[in-house]
Design an enzyme around this catalytic site. Structure first.
Site, PDB file in Angstrom:
ATOM      1  N   LYS A 205       0.855  -1.196   0.000  1.00 16.98           N
ATOM      2  CA  LYS A 205       0.000   0.000   0.000  1.00 16.98           C
ATOM      3  C   LYS A 205       0.889   1.244   0.000  1.00 16.98           C
ATOM      4  O   LYS A 205       1.917   1.269   0.690  1.00 16.98           O
ATOM      5  CB  LYS A 205      -0.873  -0.051   1.259  1.00 16.98           C
ATOM      6  CG  LYS A 205      -1.914   1.040   1.394  1.00 16.98           C
ATOM      7  CD  LYS A 205      -2.733   0.809   2.672  1.00 16.98           C
ATOM      8  CE  LYS A 205      -3.820   1.814   2.888  1.00 16.98           C
ATOM      9  NZ  LYS A 205      -4.606   1.546   4.114  1.00 16.98           N
TER      10      LYS A 205
ATOM     11  N   SER B  55      -9.487   1.477   3.218  1.00 15.46           N
ATOM     12  CA  SER B  55      -8.642   2.250   2.329  1.00 15.46           C
ATOM     13  C   SER B  55      -7.590   1.434   1.593  1.00 15.46           C
ATOM     14  O   SER B  55      -7.001   1.923   0.625  1.00 15.46           O
ATOM     15  CB  SER B  55      -7.954   3.365   3.117  1.00 15.46           C
ATOM     16  OG  SER B  55      -7.096   2.822   4.102  1.00 15.46           O
TER      17      SER B  55
ATOM     18  N   SER C 252      -9.425  -0.843   7.460  1.00 15.31           N
ATOM     19  CA  SER C 252      -8.918  -0.670   6.097  1.00 15.31           C
ATOM     20  C   SER C 252      -8.246  -1.874   5.468  1.00 15.31           C
ATOM     21  O   SER C 252      -7.930  -1.846   4.282  1.00 15.31           O
ATOM     22  CB  SER C 252      -7.957   0.510   6.052  1.00 15.31           C
ATOM     23  OG  SER C 252      -8.716   1.684   5.980  1.00 15.31           O
TER      24      SER C 252
HETATM   25  N1  GLN Z   1     -13.037   3.771   7.024  1.00 16.40           N
HETATM   26  C1  GLN Z   1     -12.114   4.064   8.067  1.00 16.40           C
HETATM   27  C2  GLN Z   1     -11.734   5.516   8.018  1.00 16.40           C
HETATM   28  O1  GLN Z   1     -12.009   6.137   7.056  1.00 16.40           O
HETATM   29  C3  GLN Z   1     -10.947   3.150   7.923  1.00 16.40           C
HETATM   30  C4  GLN Z   1      -9.609   3.784   7.942  1.00 16.40           C
HETATM   31  C5  GLN Z   1      -8.436   2.866   8.035  1.00 16.40           C
HETATM   32  O2  GLN Z   1      -8.513   1.761   8.573  1.00 16.40           O
HETATM   33  N2  GLN Z   1      -7.281   3.362   7.564  1.00 16.40           N
HETATM   34  O3  GLN Z   1     -11.187   6.058   8.920  1.00 16.40           O
END
Ligand code: GLN
Length: 511
Positions: free
Chosen positions: A66, A141, A165
């Protein structure tokens, strides 16, 4: 030495990539990392020596990372305009450990800007599509990593999980996703979003691959003071040779209906001011197909010999507000470094330093990132911390205690109860764009099922339970701190009986 790819692989990968756009940087011909960079192996026999007990042949493959995890000489854009041109001068510990074990990075994957989102559509650097249906999002994400694994471009990829995420995109794309125990894996080389919640995680095609990769990346790191080794009493990651994994486990089932009822009750109690809570309650109700997948997983678990009991965690109804309060507060501090001076694209002209920073941040950050920085500074204003931030921390403690009492962990260690808790990952399967999309608010409310593992610091593993209406449905099992081995055993048993589905056009190059 360049990697020897199997015949036909590169054209296969490029064909998929044209359709899904999982990568921000695709470099299958990247040179081998310099010898000097290889980390020293941990002393033999240490419980956490990176490669202890790993069956060879599961992790020494090309993998994807990532684009908020540092890989030397690769992009480190975080999906942001602000860092579009930034190249990393060093590699994260997780990457170096995999390289030392013989694995090679072949690309950096797309993500919601700085990890903020649930669709990968918040990336400023392109849109990634779901390999199961190109009109749908891959989740987020870590959407690029999930899509690349689901399409068979890489057997595994690294992601980060701050509030879901890794597990949510894994569920959307039909792959395995692990969020480890907080501190089990070094965060050195991760671009921080919310430090007290996040962990590097693994997305993989099979449970055993996920286990092998985790066994290599975990363990204490002198470069990250919050990293730990597993305590001696923790269940082993691999069962000792000659012993069988216990088949029948005690699994609690967190009923999605009970959560929806608790949320609805909270909305009602808030009276006229409950509009947002009511909308949140609605957003967390499982769609028909996800409910079917969840019920199927529950039935299959009993069939596999596990003992299932329903559990409730009333404090979960405040999980999302607590998560977003803490995550935004930490993000507003962590992202302060991107000012166009130390990091980030610098504007062409400015009258003074303040204007320079303003201009850099105005042009560099996307709308979601700005919203969260504003929210974070709001909840941290002097005089208001009691009202928001400290309250959120108290809710966090309550949620952690609820899980620990069910799992017989922490101060409840004496009363060992459940081995794991089965939960939905997200209320819906991969959603579409435009009219069939989820609002930004509904996406946040739907983080309810994933963010509690981060608030509690506990490990959780998401895996594909079934395919409903042509799209994968994932479920997650959450366990005691340092009990990743138990989660792999349970999910591995499921996979053995019900092999994971693959999208049309998938070819297995990495078995
Ligand atoms: N949907 C969550 C957020 O927007 C997940 C974020 C993450 O795990 N990086 O904060």
């Amino acid at each position: 030495m360049a990697i020897n790819f199997p015949a036909g692989f590169l054209s296969y990968a490029e064909e998929w990539e044209k359709k899904i756009n999982a990568f921000i940087e695709w470099r299958p011909d990247a040179p081998e990392p310099a010898e000097a960079d290889a980390p020293k192996p941990a002393p033999e026999g240490m419980p956490n020596s990176p490669a202890a007990g790993v069956p060879p042949g599961l992790a020494e493959f090309p993998f994807a990372v990532k684009d908020n995890i540092a890989v030397k000489d690769f992009s480190l854009s975080c999906g942001s305009k602000l860092l579009e041109k930034f190249r990393s001068p060093y590699s994260a510990t997780v990457v170096r450990r995999l390289e030392a074990a013989g694995a090679r990075v072949i690309g950096k994957t797309n993500l919601d800007e700085f990890g903020m989102g649930s669709s990968t559509d918040n990336s400023a650097l392109g849109r990634t599509n779901n390999p199961w249906d190109l009109e749908r999002v891959p989740g987020g994400s870590s959407g690029g990593s999930a899509a690349a694994v689901a399409a068979g471009i890489v057997p595994y990829a690294l992601g980060t999980d701050t509030g879901g995420s890794v597990r949510q995109p894994a569920a959307f794309c039909g792959v395995v996703g692990l969020k480890p125990t907080y501190g089990a894996v070094s965060r050195y080389g991760l671009v921080a979003y919310a430090s007290s919640l996040e962990s590097a995680g693994v997305l993989a095609d099979t449970v055993e691959r996920c286990r092998a990769v985790f066994s290599i990346i975990r363990g204490p790191d002198p470069l990250d003071e919050t990293s730990h080794g597993a305590p001696a009493a923790a269940p082993p990651l691999y069962p000792a040779a000659g012993t069988d994994r216990p088949a029948g486990r005690r699994i609690g089932v967190l009923s999605p209906g009970a959560i929806a009822r608790a949320l609805a009750a909270a909305a009602e109690a808030a009276g006229g001011e409950g509009g947002a809570l009511e909308a949140a309650a609605q957003a967390s109700v499982l769609e028909e197909e996800t409910r079917r997948g969840f019920e199927l997983a529950r039935a299959r678990f009993s069939e596999l010999g596990h003992t299932l009991t329903e559990v409730e965690i009333p404090s979960l109804k405040y999980g999302v507000p607590a998560y977003y309060t803490i995550a935004a507060a930490e993000a507003s501090a962590n992202l302060a470094r991107f000012d166009g001076v130390r990091y980030g694209a610098r504007p062409g002209c400015a009258e003074n330093p303040d204007e320079l920073v303003d201009k850099a941040r105005e042009a560099g950050f996307g709308a979601e990132v700005k919203l969260r920085i504003l929210l974070g500074t709001f909840v941290l204003r002097s005089g208001f911390q009691d009202r928001y931030y400290l309250r959120a921390q108290r809710i966090r403690q309550g949620i952690r205690r609820s899980f620990e009492s069910l799992l017989g962990d922490g101060e409840y260690r004496e009363q060992a109860k459940l081995d794991a808790i089965l939960m939905p990952v997200f209320p819906s399967r991969a959603f579409g764009r435009g009219a069939s999309s989820l609002s930004a608010f509904a996406q946040k409310a739907a983080d309810l099922y994933t963010c509690c593992a981060n608030l509690a610091g506990l490990p959780s593993l998401s895996f594909p339970a079934s395919v409903e209406g042509g799209l994968p449905v994932g479920v997650q099992i959450l366990g005691r701190a340092w009990a990743e081995g138990t989660l792999f055993d349970i999910a591995g048993g499921y996979e053995k009986k019900y092999p994971f589905p693959r999208p049309e056009g998938y070819r297995a190059f990495w078995s």
